[in-house]
Design an enzyme around this catalytic site. Structure first.
Site, PDB file in Angstrom:
ATOM      1  N   ARG A   7      42.373  38.866-114.796  1.00  0.00           N
ATOM      2  CA  ARG A   7      42.468  38.930-113.320  1.00  0.00           C
ATOM      3  C   ARG A   7      43.034  37.666-112.679  1.00  0.00           C
ATOM      4  NH1 ARG A   7      37.483  41.602-114.040  1.00  0.00           N
ATOM      5  NH2 ARG A   7      37.816  43.844-114.000  1.00  0.00           N
TER       6      ARG A   7
ATOM      7  N   LYS B  96      57.712  34.682-107.064  1.00  0.00           N
ATOM      8  CA  LYS B  96      58.033  36.071-107.432  1.00  0.00           C
ATOM      9  C   LYS B  96      57.944  36.174-108.949  1.00  0.00           C
ATOM     10  CE  LYS B  96      61.063  37.827-103.808  1.00  0.00           C
ATOM     11  NZ  LYS B  96      62.423  38.302-103.509  1.00  0.00           N
TER      12      LYS B  96
ATOM     13  N   GLU C 147      73.474  30.906-107.718  1.00  0.00           N
ATOM     14  CA  GLU C 147      72.330  30.842-106.793  1.00  0.00           C
ATOM     15  C   GLU C 147      72.434  29.600-105.895  1.00  0.00           C
ATOM     16  OE1 GLU C 147      70.370  33.386-106.484  1.00  0.00           O
ATOM     17  OE2 GLU C 147      69.939  34.309-108.425  1.00  0.00           O
TER      18      GLU C 147
ATOM     19  N   LYS D 135      65.066  26.675-100.402  1.00  0.00           N
ATOM     20  CA  LYS D 135      64.228  27.812-100.815  1.00  0.00           C
ATOM     21  C   LYS D 135      62.796  27.620-100.333  1.00  0.00           C
ATOM     22  CE  LYS D 135      62.849  31.186-104.027  1.00  0.00           C
ATOM     23  NZ  LYS D 135      63.068  31.937-105.237  1.00  0.00           N
TER      24      LYS D 135
ATOM     25  N   GLU E 200      58.088  38.079 -98.086  1.00  0.00           N
ATOM     26  CA  GLU E 200      59.353  38.752 -97.790  1.00  0.00           C
ATOM     27  C   GLU E 200      59.215  39.848 -96.732  1.00  0.00           C
ATOM     28  OE1 GLU E 200      62.120  39.050-101.149  1.00  0.00           O
ATOM     29  OE2 GLU E 200      62.810  40.932-100.302  1.00  0.00           O
TER      30      GLU E 200
ATOM     31  N   ARG F 110      62.817  35.842 -95.771  1.00  0.00           N
ATOM     32  CA  ARG F 110      62.992  35.636 -97.218  1.00  0.00           C
ATOM     33  C   ARG F 110      63.995  36.634 -97.811  1.00  0.00           C
ATOM     34  NH1 ARG F 110      58.557  34.233-101.983  1.00  0.00           N
ATOM     35  NH2 ARG F 110      60.110  34.147-103.639  1.00  0.00           N
TER      36      ARG F 110
ATOM     37  N   ASN G 138      68.176  37.296-100.864  1.00  0.00           N
ATOM     38  CA  ASN G 138      68.711  38.346-101.742  1.00  0.00           C
ATOM     39  C   ASN G 138      70.197  38.588-101.498  1.00  0.00           C
ATOM     40  OD1 ASN G 138      66.164  38.804-102.903  1.00  0.00           O
ATOM     41  ND2 ASN G 138      65.578  40.086-101.166  1.00  0.00           N
TER      42      ASN G 138
ATOM     43  N   HIS H  63      72.349  40.253-104.052  1.00  0.00           N
ATOM     44  CA  HIS H  63      71.468  40.823-105.077  1.00  0.00           C
ATOM     45  C   HIS H  63      71.442  42.357-105.056  1.00  0.00           C
ATOM     46  CE1 HIS H  63      70.328  36.685-105.473  1.00  0.00           C
ATOM     47  NE2 HIS H  63      69.414  36.933-106.390  1.00  0.00           N
TER      48      HIS H  63
ATOM     49  N   HIS I  62      71.997  43.467-108.601  1.00  0.00           N
ATOM     50  CA  HIS I  62      71.006  44.190-109.413  1.00  0.00           C
ATOM     51  C   HIS I  62      71.576  45.516-109.908  1.00  0.00           C
ATOM     52  CE1 HIS I  62      67.254  41.926-107.697  1.00  0.00           C
ATOM     53  NE2 HIS I  62      67.907  41.235-108.596  1.00  0.00           N
TER      54      HIS I  62
ATOM     55  N   HIS J 117      72.386  37.403-114.856  1.00  0.00           N
ATOM     56  CA  HIS J 117      71.931  37.622-113.482  1.00  0.00           C
ATOM     57  C   HIS J 117      72.830  36.865-112.488  1.00  0.00           C
ATOM     58  CE1 HIS J 117      69.195  38.232-110.128  1.00  0.00           C
ATOM     59  NE2 HIS J 117      69.205  36.931-109.908  1.00  0.00           N
TER      60      HIS J 117
HETATM   61  P1  NAD Z   1      67.283  33.130-119.068  1.00  0.00           P
HETATM   62  O1  NAD Z   1      65.885  32.828-118.822  1.00  0.00           O
HETATM   63  O2  NAD Z   1      67.624  34.304-119.899  1.00  0.00           O
HETATM   64  O3  NAD Z   1      67.983  31.827-119.685  1.00  0.00           O
HETATM   65  C1  NAD Z   1      69.353  31.879-119.998  1.00  0.00           C
HETATM   66  C2  NAD Z   1      69.610  31.488-121.478  1.00  0.00           C
HETATM   67  O4  NAD Z   1      69.497  30.084-121.615  1.00  0.00           O
HETATM   68  C3  NAD Z   1      68.629  32.103-122.437  1.00  0.00           C
HETATM   69  O5  NAD Z   1      69.308  32.399-123.645  1.00  0.00           O
HETATM   70  C4  NAD Z   1      67.639  30.956-122.666  1.00  0.00           C
HETATM   71  O6  NAD Z   1      66.946  31.068-123.882  1.00  0.00           O
HETATM   72  C5  NAD Z   1      68.568  29.782-122.661  1.00  0.00           C
HETATM   73  N1  NAD Z   1      68.024  28.490-122.305  1.00  0.00           N
HETATM   74  C6  NAD Z   1      67.040  28.211-121.424  1.00  0.00           C
HETATM   75  N2  NAD Z   1      66.957  26.892-121.243  1.00  0.00           N
HETATM   76  C7  NAD Z   1      67.870  26.320-122.041  1.00  0.00           C
HETATM   77  C8  NAD Z   1      68.285  24.983-122.268  1.00  0.00           C
HETATM   78  N3  NAD Z   1      67.747  23.974-121.583  1.00  0.00           N
HETATM   79  N4  NAD Z   1      69.253  24.753-123.184  1.00  0.00           N
HETATM   80  C9  NAD Z   1      69.830  25.791-123.841  1.00  0.00           C
HETATM   81  N5  NAD Z   1      69.526  27.073-123.640  1.00  0.00           N
HETATM   82  C10 NAD Z   1      68.557  27.335-122.735  1.00  0.00           C
HETATM   83  O7  NAD Z   1      68.078  33.327-117.679  1.00  0.00           O
HETATM   84  P2  NAD Z   1      68.006  32.576-116.277  1.00  0.00           P
HETATM   85  O8  NAD Z   1      69.376  32.649-115.734  1.00  0.00           O
HETATM   86  O9  NAD Z   1      67.341  31.280-116.365  1.00  0.00           O
HETATM   87  O10 NAD Z   1      67.055  33.527-115.414  1.00  0.00           O
HETATM   88  C11 NAD Z   1      67.437  34.830-115.114  1.00  0.00           C
HETATM   89  C12 NAD Z   1      66.210  35.628-114.755  1.00  0.00           C
HETATM   90  O11 NAD Z   1      65.600  35.053-113.603  1.00  0.00           O
HETATM   91  C13 NAD Z   1      66.497  37.069-114.419  1.00  0.00           C
HETATM   92  O12 NAD Z   1      65.577  37.891-115.060  1.00  0.00           O
HETATM   93  C14 NAD Z   1      66.311  37.124-112.919  1.00  0.00           C
HETATM   94  O13 NAD Z   1      65.921  38.379-112.472  1.00  0.00           O
HETATM   95  C15 NAD Z   1      65.254  36.098-112.715  1.00  0.00           C
HETATM   96  N6  NAD Z   1      65.191  35.542-111.365  1.00  0.00           N
HETATM   97  C16 NAD Z   1      63.972  35.483-110.769  1.00  0.00           C
HETATM   98  C17 NAD Z   1      63.865  34.933-109.519  1.00  0.00           C
HETATM   99  C18 NAD Z   1      62.511  34.783-108.899  1.00  0.00           C
HETATM  100  O14 NAD Z   1      62.430  34.429-107.710  1.00  0.00           O
HETATM  101  N7  NAD Z   1      61.447  34.990-109.632  1.00  0.00           N
HETATM  102  C19 NAD Z   1      64.987  34.440-108.848  1.00  0.00           C
HETATM  103  C20 NAD Z   1      66.219  34.508-109.491  1.00  0.00           C
HETATM  104  C21 NAD Z   1      66.312  35.067-110.757  1.00  0.00           C
HETATM  105  N1  GLY Z   2      65.187  34.975-105.463  1.00  0.00           N
HETATM  106  C1  GLY Z   2      64.810  35.497-104.188  1.00  0.00           C
HETATM  107  C2  GLY Z   2      63.451  35.098-103.757  1.00  0.00           C
HETATM  108  O1  GLY Z   2      62.767  34.347-104.413  1.00  0.00           O
HETATM  109  O2  GLY Z   2      63.008  35.555-102.748  1.00  0.00           O
END
Ligand code: NAD
Ligand code: GLY
Length: 357
Positions: free
Chosen positions: A118, A140, A182, A224, A234, A238, A242, A245, A249, A262
């Protein structure tokens, strides 16, 4: 090092940004309230950075969970796997989870923390540019469903965000560019001055100039944090984060999670949103051209993949930003001036999607 604070009614938290923070034992231990931690990471990041974090957290007997790499891990199965590993390691409700990795590890770990017994505290240690400028901040969390991206999740804020900018030295070029999408987003929706700075400094960012990257990360996190503090759940402003996005998406879903990064999908999504803004007479053509030029200079795609317009529409309709059956779009009046609307005439949308087919 610089520290920003994200203040929220349920409790604020620090965002520390600096070179070498994985060596800062005090900063890493400060958010731990109980006597146990668990580190969630993946098979790519573990060989690079896990030992430093494990050493810093050694007094808390870290349980370690190493996931396979990739967006396909953002699934409920992975949450089940993490919960199983935490139970086997006898992690109790006083355990603090650490997310060491990119946005995928961060989103999964945050959601696991929200539901494990929880809810247990968690800390974000983002290692990609995208996660350092966006996903680690704002709470998020969640995983994907076969029918839609991020369709299972919740808002759950971390205890702290620790951004060690030197982790970017090992990031592949394609991932660096994905993060820049981003960064450009913040400029496009609300920071025209930052847009000018990005135009001046794009080459420095691409060659990973440390001070340029630190400035871009700090500016992005500050923008942000300001938005999240104004609208944590949101309900309004907020949603502007997006930008790009809704289209992005849909591209990720249509192509199969992980094929388009992404950030790449968001880059094209921003181009499409700007083109739609132009079609509807909101945005001047030279502003649209300026945004496309900056995105291209960041080595990001500006042309969408071939997706049938009807399929595009279906995927956008399932997106969370569709409200009361109407797809909501973030559009631009000018660079630095974004707004939200669900009043996009279908013929304008179809014309845009057909032009890009
Ligand atoms: P990811 O986490 O897949 O990382 C990208 C690649 O880099 C992966 O292969 C990872 O293993 C590798 N990697 C990570 N750190 C490294 C480093 N220092 N050196 C070498 N390789 C490294 O992708 P991302 O772009 O970081 O994140 C994308 C995700 O984030 C998506 O799922 C997206 O939906 C999500 N996202 C969430 C939010 C939110 O607000 N929560 C906002 C934007 C994106
Ligand atoms: N990445 C969009 C948000 O965090 O609201």
């Amino acid at each position: 090092m610089s520290t920003l604070t994200l203040d929220l009614p349920g409790g604020g938290y620090p965002i520390h940004i600096g070179a070498g923070l994985l060596g800062s034992v005090d900063l890493l231990r400060a958010p731990v309230s109980g006597d146990r931690v668990a580190i969630i990471t993946n098979e790519v990041v573990a060989p690079l950075y896990l030992s430093r974090l494990t050493e810093a957290l050694a007094p808390f007997d870290p349980a370690i969970v190493v996931l396979p790499d990739g967006e396909t891990q953002k699934a409920l199965d992975t949450i089940d796997r993490i919960v199983g590993a935490l139970l086997k390691a006898r992690c109790d409700r006083a355990t603090t989870l650490f997310a060491l990795g990119g946005g995928v590890v961060g989103d999964i770990t945050g959601f696991a923390a929200a539901v494990y017994q929880r809810g247990v505290p968690f800390v974000q240690v983002p290692t990609t540019l995208l996660s350092q400028v966006d996903s680690s901040v704002g709470g998020k969390t969640g995983v994907n469903h076969a029918l839609g991206k991020n369709m299972i999740g919740c808002f759950y804020q971390p205890r702290a965000v620790l951004i060690d900018t030197t982790t970017l030295t090992t990031l592949p070029d394609r991932e660096l560019s994905a993060g820049l999408a981003e960064v450009i987003k913040y400029a496009a929706i609300g920071n025209r001055e930052f847009l000018g700075w990005l135009e001046q400094n794009m080459e420095a960012l691409l060659r990973r100039d440390a001070s340029a990257l630190a400035y871009a990360i700090e500016t992005s996190c500050r923008d942000k944090a300001r938005v999240v503090m104004a609208d944590e759940r949101e309900a309004g402003v907020r949603a502007l984060l997006n930008f790009g996005h809704t289209f992005g998406h849909a591209i990720e879903g249509a192509m199969g999670y992980g094929r388009w990064l992404h950030g790449e999908a968001v880059a094209v999504g921003m181009v499409m949103a700007a083109r739609l803004s132009e079609r509807l007479g909101w945005l001047a053509a030279d502003e649209g051209r300026r945004l496309r030029a900056l995105i291209a200079r960041a080595c990001l795609p500006v042309t969408p993949p071939a997706i049938a317009p009807q399929r595009f529409l279906e995927l956008m309709a399932v997106d969370k930003k569709a409200a009361h059956g109407r797809i909501r779009f973030v559009l631009l009046r000018a660079l630095g001036d974004a707004f939200l609307t669900d009043e996009v005439p279908e013929d304008a949308l179809m014309a845009l999607l057909t032009a890009h087919e």
